[in-house]
Each structure stands twice: as structure tokens, then as C-alpha cells.
Design a protein around this motif. Structure first.
Motif, PDB file in Angstrom:
ATOM      1  N   SER A 100     -30.415  12.529  10.250  1.00 29.08           N
ATOM      2  CA  SER A 100     -30.582  13.898  10.797  1.00 29.08           C
ATOM      3  C   SER A 100     -29.323  14.391  11.303  1.00 29.08           C
ATOM      4  O   SER A 100     -28.824  15.583  11.178  1.00 29.08           O
ATOM      5  CB  SER A 100     -31.400  13.772  12.091  1.00 29.08           C
ATOM      6  OG  SER A 100     -32.805  13.468  11.648  1.00 29.08           O
ATOM      7  N   ALA A 101     -28.341  13.599  11.603  1.00 28.99           N
ATOM      8  CA  ALA A 101     -27.014  13.876  12.261  1.00 28.99           C
ATOM      9  C   ALA A 101     -26.243  14.482  10.975  1.00 28.99           C
ATOM     10  O   ALA A 101     -25.475  15.394  10.818  1.00 28.99           O
ATOM     11  CB  ALA A 101     -26.435  12.946  13.054  1.00 28.99           C
ATOM     12  N   ARG A 154     -25.554  21.366   7.372  1.00 24.23           N
ATOM     13  CA  ARG A 154     -25.811  22.742   7.531  1.00 24.23           C
ATOM     14  C   ARG A 154     -24.644  23.479   8.125  1.00 24.23           C
ATOM     15  O   ARG A 154     -24.225  24.825   7.731  1.00 24.23           O
ATOM     16  CB  ARG A 154     -27.135  22.844   8.503  1.00 24.23           C
ATOM     17  CG  ARG A 154     -28.160  22.166   7.768  1.00 24.23           C
ATOM     18  CD  ARG A 154     -29.546  22.651   8.431  1.00 24.23           C
ATOM     19  NE  ARG A 154     -29.615  22.108   9.696  1.00 24.23           N
ATOM     20  CZ  ARG A 154     -30.172  21.022   9.930  1.00 24.23           C
ATOM     21  NH1 ARG A 154     -30.882  20.290   8.846  1.00 24.23           N
ATOM     22  NH2 ARG A 154     -30.141  20.465  11.156  1.00 24.23           N
ATOM     23  N   MET A 155     -23.834  22.734   9.278  1.00 24.89           N
ATOM     24  CA  MET A 155     -22.754  23.527   9.794  1.00 24.89           C
ATOM     25  C   MET A 155     -21.563  23.753   8.795  1.00 24.89           C
ATOM     26  O   MET A 155     -21.232  24.607   8.993  1.00 24.89           O
ATOM     27  CB  MET A 155     -22.108  22.595  10.850  1.00 24.89           C
ATOM     28  CG  MET A 155     -23.003  22.501  11.989  1.00 24.89           C
ATOM     29  SD  MET A 155     -22.245  21.240  13.325  1.00 24.89           S
ATOM     30  CE  MET A 155     -21.082  22.677  13.791  1.00 24.89           C
ATOM     31  N   SER A 177     -21.651  20.310  20.598  1.00 21.94           N
ATOM     32  CA  SER A 177     -21.330  19.108  20.033  1.00 21.94           C
ATOM     33  C   SER A 177     -21.879  19.229  18.344  1.00 21.94           C
ATOM     34  O   SER A 177     -22.662  19.989  18.141  1.00 21.94           O
ATOM     35  CB  SER A 177     -22.033  17.863  20.715  1.00 21.94           C
ATOM     36  OG  SER A 177     -23.362  17.973  20.564  1.00 21.94           O
ATOM     37  N   ILE A 178     -21.211  18.139  17.337  1.00 24.31           N
ATOM     38  CA  ILE A 178     -21.704  18.058  16.197  1.00 24.31           C
ATOM     39  C   ILE A 178     -23.100  17.353  16.219  1.00 24.31           C
ATOM     40  O   ILE A 178     -24.247  17.775  15.961  1.00 24.31           O
ATOM     41  CB  ILE A 178     -20.841  17.150  15.283  1.00 24.31           C
ATOM     42  CG1 ILE A 178     -19.470  17.816  15.264  1.00 24.31           C
ATOM     43  CG2 ILE A 178     -21.535  17.013  13.924  1.00 24.31           C
ATOM     44  CD1 ILE A 178     -19.325  19.323  14.672  1.00 24.31           C
ATOM     45  N   ALA A 225     -22.593  26.752   6.828  1.00 23.60           N
ATOM     46  CA  ALA A 225     -22.704  28.027   7.767  1.00 23.60           C
ATOM     47  C   ALA A 225     -21.513  28.630   7.906  1.00 23.60           C
ATOM     48  O   ALA A 225     -21.061  29.799   8.011  1.00 23.60           O
ATOM     49  CB  ALA A 225     -23.230  27.639   9.012  1.00 23.60           C
ATOM     50  N   PHE A 226     -20.382  27.712   7.665  1.00 20.26           N
ATOM     51  CA  PHE A 226     -18.914  28.128   7.905  1.00 20.26           C
ATOM     52  C   PHE A 226     -18.127  28.199   6.574  1.00 20.26           C
ATOM     53  O   PHE A 226     -16.951  28.252   6.532  1.00 20.26           O
ATOM     54  CB  PHE A 226     -18.038  27.179   9.091  1.00 20.26           C
ATOM     55  CG  PHE A 226     -18.547  27.371  10.228  1.00 20.26           C
ATOM     56  CD1 PHE A 226     -18.140  28.433  11.011  1.00 20.26           C
ATOM     57  CD2 PHE A 226     -19.333  26.498  10.901  1.00 20.26           C
ATOM     58  CE1 PHE A 226     -18.559  28.703  12.606  1.00 20.26           C
ATOM     59  CE2 PHE A 226     -19.723  26.498  12.135  1.00 20.26           C
ATOM     60  CZ  PHE A 226     -19.508  27.743  13.100  1.00 20.26           C
ATOM     61  N   LEU A 227     -18.799  27.975   5.566  1.00 16.14           N
ATOM     62  CA  LEU A 227     -18.456  28.090   4.061  1.00 16.14           C
ATOM     63  C   LEU A 227     -17.196  29.251   4.062  1.00 16.14           C
ATOM     64  O   LEU A 227     -16.397  28.997   3.293  1.00 16.14           O
ATOM     65  CB  LEU A 227     -19.427  28.097   2.949  1.00 16.14           C
ATOM     66  CG  LEU A 227     -19.006  27.753   1.821  1.00 16.14           C
ATOM     67  CD1 LEU A 227     -18.189  26.354   1.641  1.00 16.14           C
ATOM     68  CD2 LEU A 227     -19.970  27.719   0.754  1.00 16.14           C
TER      69      LEU A 227
END
Length: 267
Positions: free
Chosen positions: A109-110, A116-117, A94-95, A120-122
């Protein structure tokens, strides 16, 4: 960042909007919807939002139905009143999820996790959507457009992990007579009349169980073939089913499903 809020409780929706403005001043709440139907219509007629804050229980059903009706590629953060034990299944891939009442630190935080996700997938533009699609396949009910499981995944479950106090153990499906819901939670009923809570929705279970062995009689009960004790004709083309072990409530198969059920029984 544009955000769609899907929430049928007006006070909670207002609070989420206020928290978004406090935590992410540059974000724009592009829309607020209160039901499955309204959410589908909004998503079909507006540009894709960067994020959806989504309640699970809506006025006209569970929000998972949205994903059955249309492809949703925006990241989703679920907002729920369930306790942590009941939603463990939603944490896989999950996100994020937020428990009501939503706190400012939790939302912050969410959003940081989402950021960050994305970073990471940039270099892999489809990466985030792929991760989200994995989550949605686990949450949404089965549909004709759903991708089949990969060869490395078993087609159907043959056991479930349950908890008794501090002990975890497996219950083989061969021991299960039927599965039912009570107060929005799912339970296994074994042939020796034990009940065990499991962290799956009925829609999820419909995709995990072998349809040759299990049939969803109605919204509340999924039964194994050997658990069908008696089937009686009911009014308006419906069927009344008796189970063993005995189920406390009346089990009625709708007229729409009666034909399919009779074929499943071997007609």
C-alpha cells in the motif's frame, strides 16, 4: 526503482529486503545502512535512491539527524515501533509510515501511494520534492540552513492540543512550566503540576517554542524562564538546575551549554 534501507535491527532489515523483493520484484535494494553516520556517508557517495525505507531510532541516534547533516530529496517511508498515537505528528505531509513488524500488505500500500504521488506530480517535477521538504522541516531539528516559516505561519506556538480520555482541549503555553521526555515520549508539565502527553519530539519543540521564554537545558528538559527555581555551580563547569514544580530527576546543563544558559538568564 532503487531503494535504500536504513535499519539497525538486522532481522528487520532482512525482512524488509525480502518484502521489497516480493512486493516490487523490479526494485533494487541499492544499500542497507544501520546508523546516522553510515547513512550520511552512503547518501553522499551513491546516486540518489528512488525511495528510502527508514527506521526512526538508530544505533547512534534518531534518523532525523540525517536531514540536519545533508539535504535529502528522496521520498521517505518511515518504519517505526511507535504506536499510532505517538506518531500522529509524522503523518502530516508524509509519504507514509509502517509499523513494526512490517506486513506485506502495508508495504504494498505504501509503494502504491508513492506511485500515485509521482503520477500526480508528473507535470511538476519539483512537486514531490517540495512535499517531502515540508515533511522534513516538520521532522528534522532546526538548523542554520532551515528556511524561515512563511508569513502565514505563526513563528512560535502559544498553545498545544492535549487529550484526556475522549476529550481534546488546549493548554496555553502561559500555563506550561517545562517540557520533558519519558520513555521517548514528550510531556507538558503545567504550573499546577498536571502532566499532558504531546505528539512532538524535543527537537521539533525546540523550533516551535519562543527561545526568549524557553531554553533546552539538556536532551530531556525544555524549561520556561519562570520555572527556573535555583541554579547551582556543578563540577567541570556544568550547572545544576532546580525547577518548580519539582522535576523528579537531576537536571544538569552541560559545560558547553552553560555559557549560553547564563546569557539567557540575563548575565
Amino acid at each position: 526503482m532503487t531503494i535504500l534501507i536504513v535499519e539497525d535491527e538486522e532481522a528487520t532489515a532482512r525482512k524488509l529486503r525480502r518484502l521489497v523483493q516480493e512486493v516490487e520484484p523490479d526494485a533494487t535494494v541499492a544499500g542497507m545502512t544501520v546508523s546516522v553516520d553510515e547513512s550520511v556517508e552512503w547518501l553522499q557517495t551513491h546516486p540518489k535512491p528512488d525511495l528510502i525505507l527508514m527506521d526512526i531510532e538508530l544505533a547512534d541516534g534518531q534518523s532525523f539527524e540525517i536531514f540536519n547533516r545533508m539535504p535529502v530529496t528522496s521520498p521517505v517511508i518511515f518504519v517505526t515501533a511507535y504506536d499510532e498515537y505517538a506518531i500522529k505528528a509524522f503523518k502530516v505531509n508524509s509519504i507514509d509510515y509502517l509499523l513494526k513488524p512490517v506486513k506485506e500488505d502495508d508495504l504494498r500500500s505504501a509503494l502504491m501511494k508513492l506511485r500515485r504521488m509521482k503520477e500526480a506530480f508528473l507535470e511538476q517535477p519539483d512537486g514531490l520534492n517540495t512535499s517531502l521538504a515540508t515533511l522534513l522541516r516538520k521532522l528534522a531539528a532546526s538548523s542554520s540552513t532551515e528556511e524561515p516559516p512563511t508569513p502565514t505561519e505563526p513563528a512560535y506556538r502559544d498553545r498545544f492540543l492535549v487529550k484526556q480520555g475522549q476529550r481534546l482541549f488546549s493548554v496555553p503555553l502561559s500555563d506550561v512550566a517545562y517540557i520533558f521526555t519519558r520513555n521517548k515520549l514528550s510531556f507538558l508539565k503545567t504550573r499546577d503540576e498536571h502532566e499532558w502527553m504531546i505528539d512532538y519530539t524535543m527537537d521539533e519543540l525546540s523550533t516551535l517554542l519562543d527561545p526568549n521564554r524557553f531554553f533546552r537545558l539538556n536532551r530531556q528538559v525544555i524549561a520556561e524562564l519562570r520555572a527556573i527555581d535555583k541554579v547551582n555551580l556543578y563540577f567541570n563547569g556544568k550547572l545544576k538546575v532546580s525547577l518548580r514544580p519539582v522535576f523528579e530527576e537531576e537536571v544538569i546543563v552541560s559545560r558547553e551549554k552553560a555559557g549560553e544558559f547564563r546569557i539567557w538568564l540575563g548575565e
